[in-house]
Design a protein around this motif. Structure first.
Motif, short mmCIF file in Angstrom:
data_model
loop_
_atom_site.label_atom_id
_atom_site.label_comp_id
_atom_site.label_asym_id
_atom_site.label_seq_id
_atom_site.Cartn_x
_atom_site.Cartn_y
_atom_site.Cartn_z
N LYS A 39 -47.22 -7.61 24.27
CA LYS A 39 -46.68 -8.38 23.15
C LYS A 39 -46.34 -7.50 21.94
N ARG A 40 -46.83 -6.28 21.94
CA ARG A 40 -46.58 -5.38 20.82
C ARG A 40 -45.12 -4.96 20.79
N VAL A 193 -47.62 -1.65 10.34
CA VAL A 193 -47.72 -3.07 10.02
C VAL A 193 -47.01 -3.31 8.69
N ASP A 194 -46.65 -4.57 8.47
CA ASP A 194 -46.06 -4.92 7.17
C ASP A 194 -46.97 -5.91 6.47
N PHE A 195 -46.52 -6.40 5.32
CA PHE A 195 -47.35 -7.29 4.52
C PHE A 195 -47.76 -8.55 5.29
N PRO A 305 -47.87 -9.28 18.20
CA PRO A 305 -46.40 -9.28 18.18
C PRO A 305 -45.80 -8.72 16.89
N GLN A 306 -46.60 -8.59 15.83
CA GLN A 306 -46.11 -8.09 14.55
C GLN A 306 -46.39 -6.60 14.36
N ILE A 307 -47.02 -5.98 15.34
CA ILE A 307 -47.35 -4.56 15.25
C ILE A 307 -46.29 -3.73 15.96
#
Length: 376
Positions: A39-40, A193-195, A305-307
């Protein structure tokens, strides 16, 4: 005799069933782990990356950003002397990695980058840069924060800028090359990563408990407002402010934790901020070590999924396999620079100047040995 053969056959069947069950269990665990790992956002570094000629303007998203009159520029000869020293050190020092391949193989250097890119933007700066070094020989995890205002040479562009400009100009690839050129460190992998992913991770973990002091309260709330602008509708832009701060522990949600890690107009500026950032990373690590399977599943589904990372499937499986062991490692946190630096003003902008030769040696000692680094 027939009875003994029958008993032996039964034992063989039982052992075979147990072995088959274990094999099925192991395969199931592997498939489950691979389901989440896949999922990354897997993005390898691209040697043919694009470098921008200039970066867009980045404005503080707080109600009352701090402003001050620009100071007097540092003497040009002093600035040129510093630049020459940086280039000379980079050319002579090379990499700080040991020649012994066994020592290198025992250490994994992963660059953790938190960018300030917003959902509607394509570029951003590296707001957080922490090199996480896992040393299986010394049983230590070393977290090294690089101050974003450090004045460095950005290779390929052949220009001097603040360190966080490298990411804005050329993404992760140029940040890699900039860190390796100036600090002599070899980076194995990155995790970005983001905010929004940071906020989600903290909320899934149930928040963090940190000490908030009275002199931090004003800017803490300013950056909570900035977090609200990211994730809240207009009617909730003024939500979740902190009412008081006296040095006691306060429970922070994801938005508040992001604000806590970002503000820098209190204490010793970026030095104090990087201390808070490493404190947050430490608290996250402590939470992960003790979370239950339900929380783990939610965290994996929400955050993975956000990484974005270049950790391969094998790398991820290796880290998962090592987790029970490395969770017991001593954690050493520090930042570059720490006790040896000076401020310079260039074109009205304050930057941090350091002795890279000194910090290369100190970085080596922390990462590859268990020695306490010398101080000047």
């Amino acid at each position: 005799m027939a009875k003994k053969k029958s008993v032996g056959k039964i034992i063989g069947i039982v052992i075979g069933c147990i072995a088959a069950a274990l094999a099925v269990f192991a395969l199931s665990c592997y498939l489950i782990l691979m389901h989440y790992i896949n999922k990354r956002n897997y993005v390898e570094l691209d040697e043919q990356f694009t470098i921008l000629d200039e970066t867009p303007s980045f404005l503080e998203d707080v109600l009352n950003p701090s402003t001050k009159e620009p100071g007097t520029d540092t003497d040009k000869n002093e600035v040129e002397s510093y630049k020459n020293e940086v280039e000379s050190n980079a050319n002579e020092a090379g990499s700080i990695s040991p020649d012994d391949e066994n020592v290198v193989s025992d250490v994994m250097n992963i660059l953790l980058v938190g960018s300030d890119i917003r959902p509607d933007e394509e570029t951003g700066r590296s707001d957080t840069m922490i090199l996480v070094s896992i040393n299986q020989s010394t049983k230590r995890i070393v977290a090294t924060s690089f101050l974003r205002d450090t004045y460095v040479k950005i290779p390929i562009k052949n220009e001097f800028h603040k360190l966080n400009a490298a990411y804005a100009y050329g993404g992760m690839e140029l940040l890699y090359k900039t860190l390796e050129y100036n600090y002599g460190i070899t980076i194995d992998n990155y995790v970005a990563v983001d905010f929004l992913s940071f906020i989600d991770a903290i909320d899934v973990l149930g928040g963090l408990d940190v000490q908030v002091y009275e002199d931090e309260l004003y800017w803490f709330n300013q950056y909570i407002h900035a977090s609200n602008l990211l994730v809240e509708p207009p009617e909730r832009e003024d939500s979740d402010y902190v009412d008081h701060a006296d040095g006691s522990y306060q429970h922070l949600n994801g938005k508040q934790a992001l604000a806590y890690a970002r503000f820098r107009y209190v204490g010793n500026g970026d030095f104090t901020r990087t201390d808070r950032q490493r404190r947050v990373v430490q608290e996250i690590f402590n939470k992960i070590k003790t979370m239950d399977i339900t929380t783990l599943t939610r965290l994996l589904n929400k955050v993975i999924p956000q990484i974005t990372t270049d950790l391969s499937n094998d790398d991820c499986m290796k880290l998962i396999y090592m987790l029970p062991e490395i969770s017991k490692y001593e954690i050493v946190s520090w930042h570059i620079p720490d006790d040896d630096f000076k401020y310079m003003t260039i074109d009205g902008d304050d930057v941090v100047a350091i002795d890279f030769s000194y910090y290369m040696k100190k970085l080596y000692n922390y990462i590859y040995t268990d020695a306490v680094p010398e101080t000047k």
